[in-house]
Design a protein around this motif. Structure first.
Motif, mmCIF file in Angstrom:
data_model
loop_
_atom_site.group_PDB
_atom_site.id
_atom_site.type_symbol
_atom_site.label_atom_id
_atom_site.label_comp_id
_atom_site.label_asym_id
_atom_site.label_seq_id
_atom_site.Cartn_x
_atom_site.Cartn_y
_atom_site.Cartn_z
ATOM 1 N N GLU A 1 -6.826 -8.842 -1.921
ATOM 2 C CA GLU A 1 -8.434 -8.316 -1.854
ATOM 3 C C GLU A 1 -8.319 -6.792 -1.617
ATOM 4 O OE1 GLU A 1 -11.909 -8.621 -3.011
ATOM 5 O OE2 GLU A 1 -10.523 -10.441 -2.857
ATOM 6 N N ILE A 2 -7.253 -6.472 -0.606
ATOM 7 C CA ILE A 2 -7.127 -4.961 -0.237
ATOM 8 C C ILE A 2 -6.226 -4.091 -1.427
ATOM 9 C CG2 ILE A 2 -5.699 -3.340 1.223
ATOM 10 C CD1 ILE A 2 -6.191 -5.370 3.608
ATOM 11 N N PHE A 3 -5.566 -4.862 -2.108
ATOM 12 C CA PHE A 3 -4.870 -4.048 -3.122
ATOM 13 C C PHE A 3 -5.995 -3.857 -4.312
ATOM 14 C CE2 PHE A 3 -0.850 -6.927 -2.210
ATOM 15 C CZ PHE A 3 -0.552 -6.144 -1.116
ATOM 16 N N ASP A 4 -6.792 -4.961 -4.725
ATOM 17 C CA ASP A 4 -7.896 -4.832 -5.393
ATOM 18 C C ASP A 4 -8.845 -3.651 -5.079
ATOM 19 O OD1 ASP A 4 -9.062 -5.914 -8.013
ATOM 20 O OD2 ASP A 4 -10.838 -6.285 -6.406
ATOM 21 N N TYR A 5 -9.055 -3.667 -3.835
ATOM 22 C CA TYR A 5 -10.430 -2.581 -3.455
ATOM 23 C C TYR A 5 -9.461 -1.290 -3.428
ATOM 24 C CZ TYR A 5 -13.467 -0.122 -0.562
ATOM 25 O OH TYR A 5 -14.394 0.804 -0.133
ATOM 26 N N ASP B 1 -17.614 -8.043 1.283
ATOM 27 C CA ASP B 1 -18.939 -7.669 1.037
ATOM 28 C C ASP B 1 -18.988 -6.015 1.067
ATOM 29 O OD1 ASP B 1 -21.719 -7.252 1.395
ATOM 30 O OD2 ASP B 1 -22.117 -8.846 2.921
ATOM 31 N N GLY B 2 -19.103 -5.452 -0.087
ATOM 32 C CA GLY B 2 -19.075 -4.241 -0.357
ATOM 33 C C GLY B 2 -17.679 -3.516 0.031
ATOM 34 N N HIS B 3 -17.441 -2.571 1.144
ATOM 35 C CA HIS B 3 -16.272 -2.033 1.502
ATOM 36 C C HIS B 3 -15.780 -2.761 2.561
ATOM 37 C CE1 HIS B 3 -19.520 0.172 3.874
ATOM 38 N NE2 HIS B 3 -18.584 0.137 4.722
ATOM 39 N N VAL B 4 -16.242 -3.852 3.352
ATOM 40 C CA VAL B 4 -15.573 -4.568 4.259
ATOM 41 C C VAL B 4 -15.172 -5.917 3.788
ATOM 42 C CG1 VAL B 4 -16.585 -5.842 6.417
ATOM 43 C CG2 VAL B 4 -17.648 -3.660 5.749
ATOM 44 N N ILE B 5 -13.690 -6.025 3.989
ATOM 45 C CA ILE B 5 -12.968 -7.053 3.672
ATOM 46 C C ILE B 5 -12.809 -8.119 5.049
ATOM 47 C CG2 ILE B 5 -11.022 -7.943 2.629
ATOM 48 C CD1 ILE B 5 -11.098 -5.263 0.890
ATOM 49 N N THR B 6 -12.741 -9.299 5.184
ATOM 50 C CA THR B 6 -12.496 -9.879 6.376
ATOM 51 C C THR B 6 -11.775 -11.262 5.684
ATOM 52 O OG1 THR B 6 -14.615 -11.211 6.213
ATOM 53 C CG2 THR B 6 -14.285 -9.259 7.575
ATOM 54 N N ALA B 7 -10.965 -11.853 6.627
ATOM 55 C CA ALA B 7 -10.285 -12.993 6.310
ATOM 56 C C ALA B 7 -9.804 -13.823 7.185
ATOM 57 C CB ALA B 7 -8.820 -12.612 5.523
ATOM 58 N N ALA B 8 -9.506 -15.027 6.985
ATOM 59 C CA ALA B 8 -8.980 -16.053 8.157
ATOM 60 C C ALA B 8 -7.539 -15.760 8.053
ATOM 61 C CB ALA B 8 -9.093 -17.687 7.701
ATOM 62 N N LYS C 1 -18.493 4.647 3.974
ATOM 63 C CA LYS C 1 -18.190 3.668 3.051
ATOM 64 C C LYS C 1 -16.594 3.562 2.619
ATOM 65 C CE LYS C 1 -22.581 2.858 1.831
ATOM 66 N NZ LYS C 1 -23.323 2.629 3.379
ATOM 67 N N LYS C 2 -15.885 3.595 3.756
ATOM 68 C CA LYS C 2 -14.402 3.723 3.646
ATOM 69 C C LYS C 2 -14.155 2.163 3.967
ATOM 70 C CE LYS C 2 -13.753 8.129 3.361
ATOM 71 N NZ LYS C 2 -13.533 8.756 2.320
ATOM 72 N N MET C 3 -12.897 1.493 3.534
ATOM 73 C CA MET C 3 -12.654 0.318 3.345
ATOM 74 C C MET C 3 -12.471 -0.191 4.962
ATOM 75 S SD MET C 3 -9.074 -1.695 2.286
ATOM 76 C CE MET C 3 -8.256 -0.973 3.667
ATOM 77 N N LEU C 4 -13.218 -1.084 5.293
ATOM 78 C CA LEU C 4 -12.745 -1.793 6.813
ATOM 79 C C LEU C 4 -12.304 -3.077 6.342
ATOM 80 C CD1 LEU C 4 -16.194 -0.496 8.303
ATOM 81 C CD2 LEU C 4 -13.854 0.146 8.818
ATOM 82 N N ALA C 5 -11.003 -3.485 6.624
ATOM 83 C CA ALA C 5 -10.369 -4.875 6.471
ATOM 84 C C ALA C 5 -9.896 -5.289 7.726
ATOM 85 C CB ALA C 5 -9.323 -4.496 5.450
ATOM 86 N N ILE D 1 0.679 -1.125 0.060
ATOM 87 C CA ILE D 1 -0.018 0.133 0.258
ATOM 88 C C ILE D 1 1.000 1.271 -0.043
ATOM 89 C CG2 ILE D 1 -1.473 1.314 1.430
ATOM 90 C CD1 ILE D 1 -2.582 -1.338 2.329
ATOM 91 N N LYS D 2 2.073 1.149 0.765
ATOM 92 C CA LYS D 2 2.839 2.308 1.097
ATOM 93 C C LYS D 2 3.681 2.442 -0.212
ATOM 94 C CE LYS D 2 6.555 4.292 3.668
ATOM 95 N NZ LYS D 2 7.530 4.290 2.665
ATOM 96 N N ASN D 3 4.394 1.175 -0.796
ATOM 97 C CA ASN D 3 5.681 1.335 -1.695
ATOM 98 C C ASN D 3 4.919 1.561 -3.062
ATOM 99 O OD1 ASN D 3 7.793 1.984 -0.005
ATOM 100 N ND2 ASN D 3 7.213 -0.171 0.914
ATOM 101 N N VAL D 4 3.794 0.574 -3.398
ATOM 102 C CA VAL D 4 3.295 0.645 -4.833
ATOM 103 C C VAL D 4 2.070 1.491 -4.837
ATOM 104 C CG1 VAL D 4 2.240 -0.886 -6.581
ATOM 105 C CG2 VAL D 4 4.056 -1.711 -5.034
ATOM 106 N N GLY D 5 1.327 1.519 -3.797
ATOM 107 C CA GLY D 5 -0.011 2.330 -3.941
ATOM 108 C C GLY D 5 0.526 3.995 -3.663
ATOM 109 N N ASN D 6 1.648 4.094 -3.002
ATOM 110 C CA ASN D 6 1.948 5.359 -2.751
ATOM 111 C C ASN D 6 0.846 6.171 -1.897
ATOM 112 O OD1 ASN D 6 4.176 5.619 -4.247
ATOM 113 N ND2 ASN D 6 3.070 5.621 -6.053
ATOM 114 N N LYS D 7 0.240 5.548 -0.789
ATOM 115 C CA LYS D 7 -0.655 5.841 0.194
ATOM 116 C C LYS D 7 0.237 5.888 1.699
ATOM 117 C CE LYS D 7 -4.561 4.081 -1.911
ATOM 118 N NZ LYS D 7 -5.124 5.286 -2.788
ATOM 119 N N GLU D 8 -0.395 6.848 2.573
ATOM 120 C CA GLU D 8 0.291 6.956 3.747
ATOM 121 C C GLU D 8 -0.252 5.918 4.543
ATOM 122 O OE1 GLU D 8 0.947 10.206 7.255
ATOM 123 O OE2 GLU D 8 -0.307 10.752 5.612
ATOM 124 N N VAL D 9 0.667 5.330 5.342
ATOM 125 C CA VAL D 9 -0.051 4.055 6.276
ATOM 126 C C VAL D 9 0.367 4.589 7.647
ATOM 127 C CG1 VAL D 9 0.339 1.661 6.940
ATOM 128 C CG2 VAL D 9 0.455 2.063 4.534
#
Length: 190
Positions: free
Chosen positions: A165-169, A148-155, A93-97, A24-32
């Motif tokens: 899934e986060i990268f895609d979103y 499910d929409g803007h909500v991403i969950t995982a085992a 409607k912000k991403m919740l992962a 997210i930081k190094n490819v997506g250039n977003k602040e983490v």
């Protein structure tokens, strides 16, 4: 540029979110930005020390949050500020992962009542812990990752799938399809 907030607390499973945060930081250039209940350092499951950048209360005042990532960790109590932040981000409607036991926080905030989700935390484990089950089991799905929409969950074992899934979103690899494909192939060919 919006911020991706990562909730960290004592004994959180750092390995479940490092790939996601790195890309997210190094490819997506977003602040983490790491966030805790307070600014005290915490020790992750791996034994590494992490220091939050902001408190949950401070994050409630931020206007440029694009999403929240919640790693797994122990089943524990939830402070009202975190519930307020989750509800606010859900309304916007912000991403919740959330991964592994991390969806517990979404569950307590009521976010999972009308959404499909997954978790590593079984009903049997909740019974062993003698705690109130934070998960609405009617919407639970036995899958590695559920979006499910803007909500991403995982085992917990699906931390690579969770990251993708986060990268895609977030569109992290939107203009870099070949790099995304190569990264996925490298991971799968191990």
């Amino acid at each position: 540029m919006g911020k991706i907030i990562c909730f960290i607390s004592e004994d959180f499973a750092d390995f479940e979110i490092t790939l996601a945060c790195h890309k997210i930081k190094n490819v997506g250039n977003k602040e983490v930005v790491s966030m805790g209940y307070n600014l005290a350092s915490v020790i992750s499951e791996s034994g590494l020390f992490y220091k939050p950048n902001v408190t949950v209360s401070e994050a409630l005042e931020l206007e440029d949050i694009e999403g929240l990532i919640i790693p797994g960790g122990p089943i524990r109590d939830q402070q009202k500020e975190l519930t307020e932040l989750i509800i606010k981000l859900d309304r916007e409607k912000k991403m919740l992962a959330a991964i592994c036991n991390g969806p517990q926080y979404l569950g307590r905030a009521g976010i999972l009542l009308a959404r499909h989700f997954t978790t590593s935390c079984s009903v049997d484990r909740i019974k062993q812990l003698h705690v109130i089950d934070p998960f609405p089991r009617d919407t639970y799905v036995d899958k590695r990752v559920v979006r499910d929409g803007h909500v991403i969950t995982a085992a917990g074992r699906a931390f690579v799938d969770f990251s993708f899934e986060i990268f895609d979103y977030l569109g992290v690899y939107q203009d870099q399809y070949e790099e995304s494909e190569q990264l996925y192939k490298d991971i799968m060919n191990r």
